[in-house]
Design an enzyme around this catalytic site. Structure first.
Site, PDB file in Angstrom:
ATOM      1  CD  GLU A  95      -5.057  -2.680   9.471  1.00 54.21           C
ATOM      2  OE1 GLU A  95      -6.162  -2.391   8.784  1.00 54.21           O
ATOM      3  OE2 GLU A  95      -4.319  -3.476   8.883  1.00 54.21           O
ATOM      4  CE1 TYR A 125      -9.821   0.781   9.211  1.00 54.86           C
ATOM      5  CE2 TYR A 125      -9.595  -1.686   9.462  1.00 54.86           C
ATOM      6  CZ  TYR A 125      -9.089  -0.540   9.329  1.00 54.86           C
ATOM      7  OH  TYR A 125      -7.976  -0.368   8.985  1.00 54.86           O
ATOM      8  CG  HIS A 144      -0.826  -6.181   5.320  1.00 57.44           C
ATOM      9  ND1 HIS A 144      -1.127  -5.675   6.598  1.00 57.44           N
ATOM     10  CD2 HIS A 144      -2.143  -5.819   4.670  1.00 57.44           C
ATOM     11  CE1 HIS A 144      -2.228  -4.830   6.539  1.00 57.44           C
ATOM     12  NE2 HIS A 144      -2.819  -4.918   5.423  1.00 57.44           N
ATOM     13  CD  GLN A 185      -2.769  -0.913   2.253  1.00 57.96           C
ATOM     14  OE1 GLN A 185      -2.649  -1.597   3.366  1.00 57.96           O
ATOM     15  NE2 GLN A 185      -4.143  -0.284   2.238  1.00 57.96           N
ATOM     16  CD  GLU A 230      -8.261   1.054   1.805  1.00 65.60           C
ATOM     17  OE1 GLU A 230      -7.058   1.288   2.363  1.00 65.60           O
ATOM     18  OE2 GLU A 230      -9.133  -0.061   2.208  1.00 65.60           O
ATOM     19  CD1 TRP A 231      -6.781  -2.955   1.102  1.00 68.44           C
ATOM     20  CD2 TRP A 231      -4.741  -3.627  -0.252  1.00 68.44           C
ATOM     21  NE1 TRP A 231      -5.655  -3.216   1.759  1.00 68.44           N
ATOM     22  CE2 TRP A 231      -4.467  -3.741   1.041  1.00 68.44           C
ATOM     23  CE3 TRP A 231      -4.073  -4.217  -1.154  1.00 68.44           C
ATOM     24  CZ2 TRP A 231      -3.282  -4.211   1.726  1.00 68.44           C
ATOM     25  CZ3 TRP A 231      -2.943  -4.722  -0.769  1.00 68.44           C
ATOM     26  CH2 TRP A 231      -2.284  -4.760   0.719  1.00 68.44           C
ATOM     27  CD1 TRP A 239      -5.926   2.455   7.172  1.00 68.47           C
ATOM     28  CD2 TRP A 239      -4.219   0.858   7.773  1.00 68.47           C
ATOM     29  NE1 TRP A 239      -5.370   1.926   6.196  1.00 68.47           N
ATOM     30  CE2 TRP A 239      -4.331   1.093   6.305  1.00 68.47           C
ATOM     31  CE3 TRP A 239      -3.041   0.253   8.183  1.00 68.47           C
ATOM     32  CZ2 TRP A 239      -3.399   0.483   5.496  1.00 68.47           C
ATOM     33  CZ3 TRP A 239      -2.359  -0.597   7.358  1.00 68.47           C
ATOM     34  CH2 TRP A 239      -2.575  -0.388   5.975  1.00 68.47           C
ATOM     35  CG  ASN A 278      -3.630  -7.481   8.192  1.00 68.73           C
ATOM     36  OD1 ASN A 278      -3.813  -6.913   9.289  1.00 68.73           O
ATOM     37  ND2 ASN A 278      -4.333  -6.948   6.898  1.00 68.73           N
ATOM     38  CD  GLU A 279      -7.763  -6.899   7.825  1.00 68.89           C
ATOM     39  OE1 GLU A 279      -8.338  -7.020   6.970  1.00 68.89           O
ATOM     40  OE2 GLU A 279      -8.205  -5.678   8.786  1.00 68.89           O
TER      41      GLU A 279
HETATM   42  C1  GAL Z   1      -7.781  -3.457   6.589  1.00 68.00           C
HETATM   43  C2  GAL Z   1      -6.324  -3.827   5.991  1.00 68.00           C
HETATM   44  C3  GAL Z   1      -5.390  -2.507   5.476  1.00 68.00           C
HETATM   45  C4  GAL Z   1      -6.266  -1.369   5.174  1.00 68.00           C
HETATM   46  C5  GAL Z   1      -7.532  -1.266   6.217  1.00 68.00           C
HETATM   47  C6  GAL Z   1      -8.547  -0.004   5.726  1.00 68.00           C
HETATM   48  O1  GAL Z   1      -8.684  -4.578   6.357  1.00 68.00           O
HETATM   49  O2  GAL Z   1      -5.913  -4.894   6.752  1.00 68.00           O
HETATM   50  O3  GAL Z   1      -4.657  -2.860   4.756  1.00 68.00           O
HETATM   51  O4  GAL Z   1      -6.588  -1.323   3.805  1.00 68.00           O
HETATM   52  O5  GAL Z   1      -8.492  -2.341   6.209  1.00 68.00           O
HETATM   53  O6  GAL Z   1      -9.416  -0.421   4.465  1.00 68.00           O
END
Ligand code: GAL
Length: 816
Positions: free
Chosen positions: A600, A534, A253, A147, A650-651, A643, A297-298
């Site tokens: 995060e 989140y 990640h 990222q 952002e992916w 984060w 990660n996740e």
């Molecule tokens: C998480 C991920 C991060 C970042 C974040 C915000 O799921 O680990 O890389 O992108 O979401 O969307």
């Protein structure tokens, strides 16, 4: 139904007040007609909630003399030209029954609550609390290699880096918004010093970053170790330590080496050994300085989005009923092996900790009085009991202080703010976080609900345990090299599979099983619970057709969000702080009170141009406050990570969503990082280790630290030189990262709008004025030179004219 526009209610009430002289107003009708409303008419609840909320704002904030509100309608009735097809009723009327029975809809119950409370009080537990986090609490900021780092500019393999699945995925047309790639991203590979400044701005004690596997091992294996790649991380870690910032390293990640994907990636069980070997290189080479490791990660996102929906790399979506489970299985085993390796070989000498980071939303039942919804919410993450207050009553947006200038003092009830115990669930069924957490943190195996549901759904599809058919074309199978090597059995598939060239392949639809030995090896492979969180959703039961073979169908849950929850820049992320405390409490109860590090948490904005990012401040303030309440509930919370330190790739949404506390100006080749107001806010929370009560102040930590004089001078000198504005709407380059460790300097300045100045009677942007000034100056210079030249010529000439006669006089030829 016409689009609801609740804000219109407030405006109209204000208009009536202004237009007709502050008269008493009664809202005599307000409601919504729905065509086929269910008994759980959530849409109507949202409608009344948001409209009444606007009416409340008009009353409380704007001083409108509002005396009453009437909901239309008490029950379904004859709706003029629409007859009985459109229903406005809080009560359902059965028009087919001669007795016309009336049944209360969910909206009726909701309206009763509003009446009982004479409004929408902010629940006591949602109120802000002052206090500090425990001593030694870790404050961090997170990032991930793909990222942020960029690969070498202009050359995909320069400096020895191999390709990762994200390089491939982002270079596949239409996968990423605006076809963005992480080729350069924030160019952190070259901007170590600049990144360090952002961390110093935040004042964090830790920094979480990930290692790019293919930068260290270009083909994913230890056949060749890329020293140049390793050196980058050595330099980064040294720089962090020199700045007194401890590294928290994520080993994986999401950016798998493409070479490993070419042989099946996480679907191929050999990945477990590859991952262990890769981790070994990192422990060996970086472990003397890294004391905090995160294996993965996740895993939920890796399995479900990468190999189920295909919305993340490697983008596989053809086997949604099998691939995510196989991937998940291998991820769990890979994590366990890396943990054991560290535990057995490195822990004593290096003395660090190692665990996994798991993500989960919190889920509330869409209708808490509906048992199916309650169970769906349990399945979504894990929720034991219905909340004391129905969720639509909790967290009403309009009463949130600070958010977008809305600040409605609310009718506060006087009960304790402590989390009511029914929020704290204790038994286990879970699909999201629980898929991975249960084996690692509980008993080495998947939870019973997952196992049972997947088994039952397979049986319901008419397939025996050993014969679950999921049709897949051979071409697809071989494209992923999945079935070629190794044999299906070795992939963790516990049932038979058939493969015939050119004809459909029968693969399994089943959750793979761990052997007893594997269970023992997996159980307890953690030193802490790494947790990413989140947002919250409202969950309800959804029965998918049995033929539908996918993770979602197995889970059988759909979700919506409450329309009054504030939006962010990401469609999936609603601002719901209350869920944070609840899920932290749930983790404590569910996983036997583990030490938890939030690895995060943060919020995005789209098209963010204002450095004064109040919505992000609101998010951080309320979420961190909920974390503080969780600490007061005795959750063993050891750290919080925001984060992200700066905007980044952002992916799948590319650069459109910004999560950063620093603004990255992507249109400037030097990619400056500019602190937003949230950076300053977060820094103060970090300095204070929480939220000191102003009433007990003054608190030194709330003061801004002294601005470094030298930096100010440089800033002042450079400022005029940095303005290379391209257009009114482009991002100004007037701030440069290396020059702005100054929290005071940046955040209040918009990165978009340049100041206008008066120049020769015209209003010009500073850049245009500068250019005009330069042109004017050049013209003046030209004029002065021209004048000097002309004067010189003139003088010379007149001198000649003066001398000529005498010369003539003297000339011998003058006599002619
Ligand atoms: C998480 C991920 C991060 C970042 C974040 C915000 O799921 O680990 O890389 O992108 O979401 O969307």
């Amino acid at each position: 139904m016409n689009r609801a526009a609740p804000w219109g209610m407030r405006r109209l009430l204000n208009w009536i007040k202004e237009e007709y002289g502050d008269i008493p107003i009664y809202i005599t009708e307000n409601g919504v007609g729905l065509t086929n409303p269910k008994e759980e008419d959530t849409d109507r609840i949202f409608y009344h909630k948001t409209y009444i909320n606007e009416a409340l704002k008009a009353y409380r904030l704007d001083g409108v003399d509002l005396r009453g509100y009437v909901a239309w309608s008490l029950m379904d009735n004859f709706e003029w030209l629409n007859g009985y097809t459109v229903k406005f009723g809080l009560y359902h009327v059965d028009f087919n029954n001669t007795n016309r029975p009336r049944t209360a809809r969910a909206s009726a119950r909701y309206y009763t609550e509003v009446i009982t409370n004479n409004g929408m009080p902010l629940p006591k537990e949602d109120e802000f609390v002052y206090g500090s986090f425990p001593e030694g609490f870790i404050w961090s900021a997170a990032s991930a290699a793909y990222q942020k780092n960029g690969i070498q500019k202009g050359a995909w393999r320069a400096d020895g880096k191999g390709l990762s699945i994200w390089d491939t995925f982002s270079h596949t047309p239409l996968k990423i918004e605006n076809n963005a790639t992480g080729d350069v991203a924030c160019d952190s590979y070259h901007k170590l010093a600049e990144d360090l400044v952002t961390l110093q701005n935040l004042g964090v004690s830790h920094y979480r970053f990930s290692i790019s596997w293919s930068r260290i091992l270009p083909d994913g294996t230890t056949r060749y170790i890329n020293e140049a790649g390793l050196n980058y991380y050595v330099r980064l870690i040294n720089a962090l330590l020199a700045a007194n910032i401890q590294p928290q390293v994520t080993i994986y990640h999401w950016d798998l080496p493409q070479a490993l994907q070419d042989v099946g990636g996480w679907e191929n069980e050999t990945i477990v050994q590859r991952f262990k070997e890769y981790a070994d290189v990192l422990f060996q080479r970086l472990g003397d300085k890294v004391k905090f490791w995160i294996t993965l990660n996740e895993p939920f996102v890796i399995a479900n989005q990468g190999y189920g929906y295909g919305t993340a790399a490697p983008g596989i979506s053809s086997r949604p009923g099998t691939a995510p489970y196989i991937v998940g299985h291998n991820l769990i085993k890979a994590h366990a092996e890396a943990w054991h390796l560290y535990n057995d070989v490195y822990r004593t000498s290096q003395g660090g900790v190692i665990s996994i980071t798991i993500s989960s939303d919190w889920a509330e039942p869409r209708d808490p009085s509906n048992q199916e919804d309650v169970e769906a919410a349990r399945r979504y993450v894990q929720n034991q009991l219905p909340p004391k207050h129905p969720v639509w009553y909790l967290g009403v947006g309009a009463f949130k202080p600070l958010y977008q200038g809305m600040c409605v003092p609310c009718l506060i009830s006087d009960h304790e703010w402590k989390l009511p115990s029914p929020y704290i669930p204790s038994s286990s069924q879970q699909f999201m976080g629980g898929w991975f957490a249960h084996p690692i943190f509980k008993n080495g195996d998947y939870n019973e609900v997952m196992k049972t549901r997947i088994r039952e759904r397979s049986l319901a599809a008419g397939l025996s345990k050993s014969r679950r058919e999921v049709k897949m074309k051979v071409s697809e199978a071989s494209a992923g090299h999945l079935w070629a090597t190794p044999k299906p059995e070795a992939l963790g598939l516990s049932v038979s599979m058939y493969m015939q060239s050119g004809s459909p392949v029968h693969a399994v639809h089943e959750l793979p099983e761990f052997t007893e030995n594997e269970k023992k090896r997996i159980n307890g492979t953690y030193d802490f619970f790494g947790f990413n969180h989140y947002t919250t959703v409202l969950a309800y039961n959804l029965n998918y057709p049995t033929a539908n073979s996918s993770f979602d169908a197995d889970r059988g849950v759909a979700s919506i969000t409450d329309r009054s929850w504030p939006d962010s820049g990401s469609y999936w992320l609603k601002i719901t702080p209350f869920g944070f405390r609840r899920i932290l409490n749930w983790l404590k109860e569910e996983y036997n009170d583990p030490p938890i590090y939030v690895t995060e948490n943060g919020v995005s904005q789209r098209e963010e141009t204002d450095l004064n990012d109040t919505a992000r401040i609101y998010y951080l303030r309320t979420y961190i406050n909920e974390a503080l309440k969780a600490v007061q509930d005795k959750v063993d919370l050891r750290g919080y990570t925001v984060w992200s330190a700066m905007d980044n790739f952002e992916w799948a949404t590319g650069f459109s969503e910004r999560f950063g506390l620093h603004f990255v100006n992507y249109s400037d080749p030097s990619l400056p990082r500019i602190p937003k107001a949230s950076a300053k806010f977060y820094a103060s929370v970090v300095r204070c280790n929480g939220f000191p009560d102003p009433a007990t102040g003054p608190h030194a930590c709330l003061q801004q630290p002294e601005v470094r004089q030298l930096a100010v001078q440089i800033w002042g000198t450079m400022q005029p030189l940095l303005g290379s504005q391209r257009s009114e709407n482009s991002i100004s380059t007037r701030t440069s990262t290396t020059l702005c460790p100054l929290l005071d300097a940046g955040p209040t300045i918009s990165p978009v709008r340049e100041q206008e100045v008066q120049f020769l009677g015209l209003m010009l942007s500073t850049t245009a004025a500068q250019t005009a000034l330069n042109v004017l100056f050049s013209l003046m210079l030209l004029g002065v030179c021209g004048m000097a030249f002309l004067s010189y010529r003139y003088c010379k000439r007149s001198k000649q004219e003066k001398t000529q006669p005498s010369q003539l006089e003297l000339s011998p030829v003058s006599s002619f």
